[in-house]
Design an enzyme around this catalytic site. Structure first.
Site, short mmCIF file in Angstrom:
data_model
loop_
_atom_site.label_atom_id
_atom_site.label_comp_id
_atom_site.label_asym_id
_atom_site.label_seq_id
_atom_site.Cartn_x
_atom_site.Cartn_y
_atom_site.Cartn_z
CB THR A 256 -4.49 5.67 0.82
OG1 THR A 256 -3.52 6.71 0.66
CG2 THR A 256 -3.82 4.46 1.46
CD GLU B 165 -2.58 1.42 2.56
OE1 GLU B 165 -3.61 0.72 2.66
OE2 GLU B 165 -2.19 2.21 3.44
NE ARG C 143 -17.90 4.88 7.97
CZ ARG C 143 -18.05 5.00 9.28
NH1 ARG C 143 -19.17 4.62 9.85
NH2 ARG C 143 -17.07 5.48 10.03
CD GLN D 75 5.37 3.25 11.74
OE1 GLN D 75 6.58 3.14 11.91
NE2 GLN D 75 4.72 2.55 10.83
CG ASP E 226 -11.44 7.03 9.49
OD1 ASP E 226 -12.12 6.07 9.91
OD2 ASP E 226 -10.20 7.01 9.40
#
Length: 285
Positions: free
Chosen positions: A47, A16, A106, A213, A108
């Site tokens: 993303t 990703e 969906r 992190q 945030d």
């Protein structure tokens, strides 16, 4: 199609990345992708900002992955702040870019969204978006799942009911939220199977390379932190070099265990750090 790879290969490896926030960061994002391409992943996901705020950059990055690197691109698509016409616009952009895979989420709730807007949103759940895309486009759709349940779900049983709705709406495979406890993932798979969920599941792994992190990650994902990882933070958290090495080693051990347990795929949240991905890929292959 990505879904076909699960039957053609023993286990998938994917990454990703996130799109650049500013135009002048685009060159660096391309450099990251070029480095990751050398690891020959089965696909790379990109993303997407809340309410589609970065959708154009997501499409640009996904297009580069698909058309220049010739690697399957999986474009994230969130719907919490989107109207149907917004989704239609993005799917048109994806079609023009020859990107035919999306991860339907969906997302945030954006900070600017009022209670009235949130309650009146066009897509209440990711399953609604999956159904809409499956009915109105020819996109191939993946869904998200949560080994330790979604933070809004009352319990795992109700979360699995919603997950099955995603599968029945048309999700072809699933990618998990990041997790640090493999036993939680194995328990999830067992319960999902008993619930009738039979599609492939890629295990989402994020290497923790700094103590800061971990704090940010846990607050966003709700993932539990096993004692072994907590001890690593306590021991190495103040030494950046040692913490980086220990965090990568922890992720490697996680992945090797997942591979030994025949996970369908490993999806690494790279945080746009190709060197970390390179070290992990070298150790797990």
């Amino acid at each position: 199609m990505i879904k076909d790879l699960f039957s053609e290969k023993k286990q998938l490896l994917s990454f990703e990345v996130f799109p650049p926030k500013k135009e002048d960061e685009f060159a660096n994002a391309i450099s990251v992708l070029d480095s990751l391409a050398g690891l020959q992943p089965d696909f790379i996901s990109v993303t997407y900002g809340a309410g589609g705020s970065k959708s154009k950059k997501t499409v640009e990055i996904a297009s580069y992955i698909q058309n220049q690197l010739h690697i399957r691109a999986l474009a994230h698509m969130t719907c919490v702040g989107s109207r149907k016409e917004d989704i239609d616009a993005v799917t048109a952009q994806l079609r023009e870019a020859h990107v035919n895979h999306v991860l339907a989420l969906r997302g945030d709730r954006p900070s600017y969204m009022s209670d009235e807007q949130f309650e009146g949103r066009h897509f209440s759940h990711a399953s609604d978006l999956i159904h809409y895309l499956g009915t109105n486009t020819d996109l191939h759709i993946a869904g998200a799942c949560y080994p330790e349940k979604h933070y809004e779900a009352g319990d795992m049983e109700s979360d699995l009911i919603h997950l099955k709705e995603k599968c029945e709406a048309g999700a072809e495979f699933l990618i998990t939220q990041l997790f640090f406890d493999n036993d939680a993932f194995y328990r999830f798979l067992e319960k999902a199977g008993k619930s009738g969920i039979q599609i492939p599941v890629c295990a989402g792994i994020m290497p923790i390379t700094s103590a800061k992190q971990l704090g940010t990650t846990v607050s966003l994902s709700g993932s539990a932190v096993p004692k072994q990882l907590a001890d690593i933070i306590a021991t190495y958290g103040d030494d950046p070099a040692d913490m980086r090495k220990a965090g990568i080693d922890y992720a490697i051990k996680q992945i090797l265990d997942l591979k030994a347990h025949h996970a369908d795929g490993i999806h690494i949240y790279t945080m746009n750090k190709p060197k970390v991905a390179q070290e992990i890929a070298a150790a797990i292959r």
